[in-house]
Design a protein around this motif. Structure first.
Motif, mmCIF file in Angstrom:
data_model
loop_
_atom_site.group_PDB
_atom_site.id
_atom_site.type_symbol
_atom_site.label_atom_id
_atom_site.label_comp_id
_atom_site.label_asym_id
_atom_site.label_seq_id
_atom_site.Cartn_x
_atom_site.Cartn_y
_atom_site.Cartn_z
ATOM 1 N N HIS A 95 38.394 -18.354 12.028
ATOM 2 C CA HIS A 95 37.019 -18.246 12.539
ATOM 3 C C HIS A 95 36.204 -17.307 11.649
ATOM 4 O O HIS A 95 35.069 -17.625 11.267
ATOM 5 C CB HIS A 95 37.035 -17.716 13.975
ATOM 6 N N ASP A 96 36.772 -16.136 11.344
ATOM 7 C CA ASP A 96 36.054 -15.150 10.530
ATOM 8 C C ASP A 96 35.786 -15.692 9.125
ATOM 9 O O ASP A 96 34.682 -15.529 8.581
ATOM 10 C CB ASP A 96 36.856 -13.848 10.444
ATOM 11 N N ARG A 97 36.814 -16.331 8.526
ATOM 12 C CA ARG A 97 36.645 -16.882 7.180
ATOM 13 C C ARG A 97 35.586 -17.998 7.177
ATOM 14 O O ARG A 97 34.811 -18.126 6.225
ATOM 15 C CB ARG A 97 37.978 -17.445 6.682
ATOM 16 N N LEU A 98 35.580 -18.791 8.231
ATOM 17 C CA LEU A 98 34.595 -19.874 8.308
ATOM 18 C C LEU A 98 33.186 -19.321 8.442
ATOM 19 O O LEU A 98 32.242 -19.823 7.829
ATOM 20 C CB LEU A 98 34.924 -20.798 9.491
ATOM 21 N N LYS A 99 33.040 -18.258 9.228
ATOM 22 C CA LYS A 99 31.719 -17.628 9.378
ATOM 23 C C LYS A 99 31.214 -17.111 8.035
ATOM 24 O O LYS A 99 30.055 -17.322 7.665
ATOM 25 C CB LYS A 99 31.806 -16.486 10.392
ATOM 26 N N GLN A 100 32.100 -16.455 7.274
ATOM 27 C CA GLN A 100 31.728 -15.956 5.952
ATOM 28 C C GLN A 100 31.397 -17.110 5.006
ATOM 29 O O GLN A 100 30.434 -17.055 4.235
ATOM 30 C CB GLN A 100 32.858 -15.114 5.371
ATOM 31 N N GLY A 101 32.208 -18.176 5.065
ATOM 32 C CA GLY A 101 31.964 -19.332 4.196
ATOM 33 C C GLY A 101 30.650 -20.004 4.492
ATOM 34 O O GLY A 101 29.952 -20.452 3.572
ATOM 35 N N MET A 102 30.281 -20.080 5.762
ATOM 36 C CA MET A 102 29.003 -20.701 6.133
ATOM 37 C C MET A 102 27.835 -19.876 5.611
ATOM 38 O O MET A 102 26.807 -20.423 5.187
ATOM 39 C CB MET A 102 28.939 -20.873 7.654
#
Length: 555
Positions: free
Chosen positions: A134-141
């Motif tokens: 979730h955290d990595r996806l938020k940063q990627g977005m």
């Protein structure tokens, strides 16, 4: 040896502190000085550093610092430590106190690092867990939005994985999960993030993939790689996978919506055979919302008495008498009319509603059997279908006993129909449950015989009274010799097991006569009657008893 960085812009501070520490022979150390954080970070990168002693001017700790920070205070401190600081020590402390502080800080930092890792990574595979993904996806977005680069999420679910745990054990399942991660690493880039979302579910974040065709190629590589056999203890297993793909921002503008839509696309892929991937689009969302509404309506149907049990007669070919009825559930939907089981039973299985629905069917069948007895109708068996999920319910035996006692019907007149597939999911558990129910006096039949994968041994060990031949075998017996031979062999198998044989789907007199000539015991189908509501059934039973010979001909 302890390698300590002294973060201090006073060149003269290094020597006295180093001299003081040299007195502690039991704890060898190396004290090196850095003028600033960049210099300290370079030292950490160049070799192992166990801790940093930082003066008050250097307490603004960089987020990426990977070692414990100890504040070297000018005077004793008793107020809370600043963020990022592990401990504080007075610069006039004795050498042994300094060493003790170093050891404490190092141990505490190691513990905190281990806890942070456990909270962020999957313990089996070492990849991101759900929260970290979730955290990595938020940063990627955020990066995708800033740089106007594409981003996609793949939601991967292994097919048939539960079978591995059930048959080979959880050790084999763990080995396959680790192998899946290695395979994903082989076909993905180092910059792609892999996370474990659940037991056999994985999420993959693909950043800056270029063009849609590149993303398609990635999805094909993933499905092809996971379609290859897995080997566990010399066993070769074909599992496969289903992959759902959602792109940012088209497939969702938040982390939750993007993952939800990737999961929905995966469910769409799962509806197809073999390894498949599917892209999310709005149509899936509309279907999902419709499914949610339909599920809510089905729950209400149980409370609003919208379900009905219709009955299809079963005729004995020797006597011509109606000896049995199959209870078939219907849903009188307030808007869509009368729905057959194929339109809602799969959803009931998926949501678990099949268990309370199954109990409703048993209760209704017992009630109607009691009503037939009160109307002085000839005795018949009433058969109802039973789901494997209901067989797993711990309250099944007690509930059936309570319903039998409440209605006072002859338990022998109640019959449960199981499919071959349900029986073979867990033959041992099914056998134990069947023994308990036959102890109450109820009977069992095996439905759709010939379409599953049961063996002679399993059939012989189960307390089954009847075999029901699937309608697909009966359909062509009047025209094709091969079909007649197959059905004849099934009837002979039933005889060898000392079981009655019932042929379903009889729609023509010619089919009935062929089955009679083969020695089939009973028939069921539209040639006799479609499934009827209870009141219609009562009229039919009266009329049939008067015109039986005309309807079926001589036995």
């Amino acid at each position: 040896m302890l390698r300590i960085v002294l973060l201090d812009n006073d060149h003269g501070a290094h020597a006295p502190l180093s001299h003081r520490l040299s007195a502690v022979k039991a704890s060898p150390y190396q004290l090196i000085r850095a003028d600033n954080w960049d210099h300290a970070q370079a030292m950490i990168a160049s070799g192992p550093v166990q801790a940093i002693l930082a003066r008050s001017d250097f307490l603004n700790v960089p987020r990426e610092c990977s070692v414990p920070i100890i504040h070297l205070a000018d005077e004793p401190e008793f107020h809370p430590l600043p963020p990022g600081i592990t401990d504080s020590v007075w610069d006039q402390s004795s050498a042994s106190e300094l060493i003790r502080c170093f050891n404490y800080a190092i141990e505490r930092h190691a513990l905190r690092t281990a806890l942070d890792h456990a909270a962020s990574y999957d313990p089996l595979t070492g990849i991101c867990n759900r929260q970290m993904l979730h955290d990595r996806l938020k940063q990627g977005m955020r990066r995708a939005l800033r740089s106007n680069q594409p981003l996609a999420v793949l939601f991967i679910d292994l097919d048939n994985f539960r079978h591995v745990n059930d048959t080979l054990g959880h050790g084999a399942g763990d080995a396959i999960i680790c192998e899946v991660v290695e395979r994903l690493r082989r076909v993905l880039r180092n910059t792609d993030t892999i996370g474990r979302m659940g037991s056999d579910e994985f999420g993959v974040i693909i950043e800056d993939y270029g063009s849609p065709s590149n993303l398609l190629h990635i999805a094909q590589k993933v499905t092809n790689e996971l379609a290859e056999p897995f080997f566990v203890d010399s066993e070769s297993l074909l599992l496969g996978c289903s992959v759902g793909i959602a792109t940012y921002p088209e497939g969702g503008q938040t982390v939750d919506s993007l993952l939800l839509h990737a999961n929905m696309a995966m469910q769409q892929a799962k509806g197809q055979r073999g390894c498949n991937f599917h892209f999310y689009d709005d149509r899936i969302n509309l279907q999902a919302n419709s499914l949610i509404e339909f599920e809510a309506s089905l729950r209400q149907a149980l409370r609003r008495n919208e379900l009905e049990l219709h009955y299809q007669p079963r005729v004995d070919l020797k006597s011509g008498n109606i000896v049995g009825l199959e209870g078939l559930i219907r849903w009188r939907h307030p808007e869509r009319g009368l729905l057959g089981p194929n339109q809602f039973i799969p959803l009931a299985e998926e949501t678990g509603l099949i268990v309370p629905m199954g109990y409703w069917v048993i209760a209704r069948a017992c009630h109607d059997l009691n009503q037939l007895k009160r109307r002085r109708m000839p005795p018949v068996h009433v058969a109802v279908n039973m789901s494997f999920r209901q067989f797993q319910d711990s309250q099944l035996l007690a509930t059936v006993k309570r319903l039998l006692d409440k209605t006072g019907i002859d338990p022998h007149s109640l019959e449960f129909e199981l499919t071959e597939t349900a029986v073979m999911q867990n033959p041992e558990q099914v056998q134990v449950t069947m023994r308990g129910l036959t102890g109450l006096g109820v009977r069992f039949s095996l439905d759709d015989f010939g379409t599953g994968f049961s063996s002679f041994v399993h059939l012989h060990n189960l307390p089954i009274n009847l075999l029901k031949l699937d309608r697909s075998f009966v359909k062509g017996i009047a025209e094709r010799e091969s079909d007649r031979q197959l059905v004849g062999a099934m009837i002979e198998l039933g005889r060898s097991l000392n079981l009655e044989v019932v042929a379903e789907g009889v729609e023509q007199r010619q089919q009935l006569e062929v089955l009679r000539g083969m020695g089939c015991d009973q028939v069921q189908g539209y040639f006799i009657s479609p499934a009827l509501a209870f009141e219609e059934l009562c009229y039919f039973l009266d009329a049939y008893s008067m015109g039986r010979e005309e309807a079926l001909g001589p036995a």
